[in-house]
Design a protein around this motif. Sequence first.
Motif, mmCIF file in Angstrom:
data_model
loop_
_atom_site.group_PDB
_atom_site.id
_atom_site.type_symbol
_atom_site.label_atom_id
_atom_site.label_comp_id
_atom_site.label_asym_id
_atom_site.label_seq_id
_atom_site.Cartn_x
_atom_site.Cartn_y
_atom_site.Cartn_z
ATOM 1 N N ILE A 123 0.859 -1.186 0.000
ATOM 2 C CA ILE A 123 0.000 0.000 0.000
ATOM 3 C C ILE A 123 0.894 1.234 0.000
ATOM 4 O O ILE A 123 1.808 1.353 0.821
ATOM 5 C CB ILE A 123 -0.920 0.024 1.244
ATOM 6 C CG1 ILE A 123 -1.783 -1.232 1.307
ATOM 7 C CG2 ILE A 123 -1.814 1.251 1.226
ATOM 8 C CD1 ILE A 123 -2.620 -1.350 2.557
ATOM 9 N N THR A 124 0.608 2.157 -0.923
ATOM 10 C CA THR A 124 1.397 3.387 -0.999
ATOM 11 C C THR A 124 1.014 4.341 0.129
ATOM 12 O O THR A 124 -0.019 4.163 0.784
ATOM 13 C CB THR A 124 1.151 4.104 -2.345
ATOM 14 O OG1 THR A 124 -0.213 4.539 -2.383
ATOM 15 C CG2 THR A 124 1.460 3.202 -3.528
ATOM 16 N N ASN A 125 1.826 5.347 0.340
ATOM 17 C CA ASN A 125 1.535 6.349 1.375
ATOM 18 C C ASN A 125 0.219 7.067 1.097
ATOM 19 O O ASN A 125 -0.553 7.334 2.022
ATOM 20 C CB ASN A 125 2.680 7.356 1.501
ATOM 21 C CG ASN A 125 3.883 6.765 2.195
ATOM 22 O OD1 ASN A 125 3.766 5.805 2.948
ATOM 23 N ND2 ASN A 125 5.052 7.327 1.941
ATOM 24 N N SER A 126 -0.046 7.376 -0.164
ATOM 25 C CA SER A 126 -1.305 8.063 -0.480
ATOM 26 C C SER A 126 -2.504 7.133 -0.233
ATOM 27 O O SER A 126 -3.559 7.581 0.210
ATOM 28 C CB SER A 126 -1.312 8.592 -1.915
ATOM 29 O OG SER A 126 -1.251 7.546 -2.847
ATOM 30 N N GLU A 127 -2.341 5.838 -0.505
ATOM 31 C CA GLU A 127 -3.414 4.887 -0.217
ATOM 32 C C GLU A 127 -3.643 4.759 1.289
ATOM 33 O O GLU A 127 -4.779 4.631 1.741
ATOM 34 C CB GLU A 127 -3.092 3.509 -0.800
ATOM 35 C CG GLU A 127 -3.210 3.446 -2.308
ATOM 36 C CD GLU A 127 -2.766 2.124 -2.875
ATOM 37 O OE1 GLU A 127 -3.485 1.596 -3.755
ATOM 38 O OE2 GLU A 127 -1.715 1.603 -2.455
ATOM 39 N N ILE A 128 -2.565 4.825 2.066
ATOM 40 C CA ILE A 128 -2.690 4.777 3.525
ATOM 41 C C ILE A 128 -3.451 5.996 4.027
ATOM 42 O O ILE A 128 -4.352 5.880 4.860
ATOM 43 C CB ILE A 128 -1.306 4.674 4.197
ATOM 44 C CG1 ILE A 128 -0.678 3.309 3.899
ATOM 45 C CG2 ILE A 128 -1.403 4.903 5.702
ATOM 46 C CD1 ILE A 128 0.771 3.188 4.296
ATOM 47 N N ASN A 129 -3.103 7.165 3.521
ATOM 48 C CA ASN A 129 -3.807 8.391 3.922
ATOM 49 C C ASN A 129 -5.276 8.331 3.523
ATOM 50 O O ASN A 129 -6.152 8.718 4.301
ATOM 51 C CB ASN A 129 -3.132 9.621 3.315
ATOM 52 C CG ASN A 129 -1.774 9.883 3.905
ATOM 53 O OD1 ASN A 129 -1.484 9.511 5.041
ATOM 54 N ND2 ASN A 129 -0.898 10.506 3.129
ATOM 55 N N ILE A 168 -8.810 8.261 5.967
ATOM 56 C CA ILE A 168 -9.965 9.145 5.768
ATOM 57 C C ILE A 168 -11.232 8.317 5.569
ATOM 58 O O ILE A 168 -12.264 8.568 6.199
ATOM 59 C CB ILE A 168 -9.729 10.091 4.569
ATOM 60 C CG1 ILE A 168 -8.617 11.084 4.898
ATOM 61 C CG2 ILE A 168 -11.011 10.810 4.165
ATOM 62 C CD1 ILE A 168 -8.070 11.824 3.681
ATOM 63 N N LYS A 169 -11.154 7.312 4.687
ATOM 64 C CA LYS A 169 -12.328 6.483 4.378
ATOM 65 C C LYS A 169 -12.769 5.664 5.597
ATOM 66 O O LYS A 169 -13.964 5.471 5.820
ATOM 67 C CB LYS A 169 -12.046 5.556 3.191
ATOM 68 C CG LYS A 169 -11.791 6.288 1.891
ATOM 69 C CD LYS A 169 -13.017 7.062 1.464
ATOM 70 C CE LYS A 169 -12.797 7.792 0.169
ATOM 71 N NZ LYS A 169 -13.881 8.706 -0.147
ATOM 72 N N ALA A 170 -11.815 5.189 6.398
ATOM 73 C CA ALA A 170 -12.167 4.427 7.599
ATOM 74 C C ALA A 170 -12.886 5.316 8.610
ATOM 75 O O ALA A 170 -13.872 4.899 9.232
ATOM 76 C CB ALA A 170 -10.916 3.810 8.217
#
Length: 111
Positions: free
Chosen positions: A70-76, A80-82
């Motif tokens: 998972i990329t850093n942008s996907e983690i961020n 947010i989505k969680a």
Amino acid sequence: MKDIKIHFEFFKSKSNGGKWNWTSLMGSDKKKILQNFPITQFISGKHDEDIQKLWHDFYKLYTILQKPFITNSEINNLKIKAKEWINLFCHPNQGQMNSPLQVKVVPIIVN
């Protein structure tokens, strides 16, 4: 259930005194239901769309968490989505539970 190619049924149990039982769903079938089951066709009222959104968004979160990398942008974005999912899941209501008169309470957010 046939439309999304899942076998599911309710039946009276012969070994449990004639009580109702149901088919167990395995992992891949559970994922199909989260992603594809048309909840709004079976639950009416003010909460049908919220429930469908909860199911679909949970599936999206699950698929992100299953990725091997998972990329850093996907983690961020996941963070947010969680939070959005938790806020929808935990939103307060007023009125009789599961009745058409039950309404969402708009929370007051203090910074």
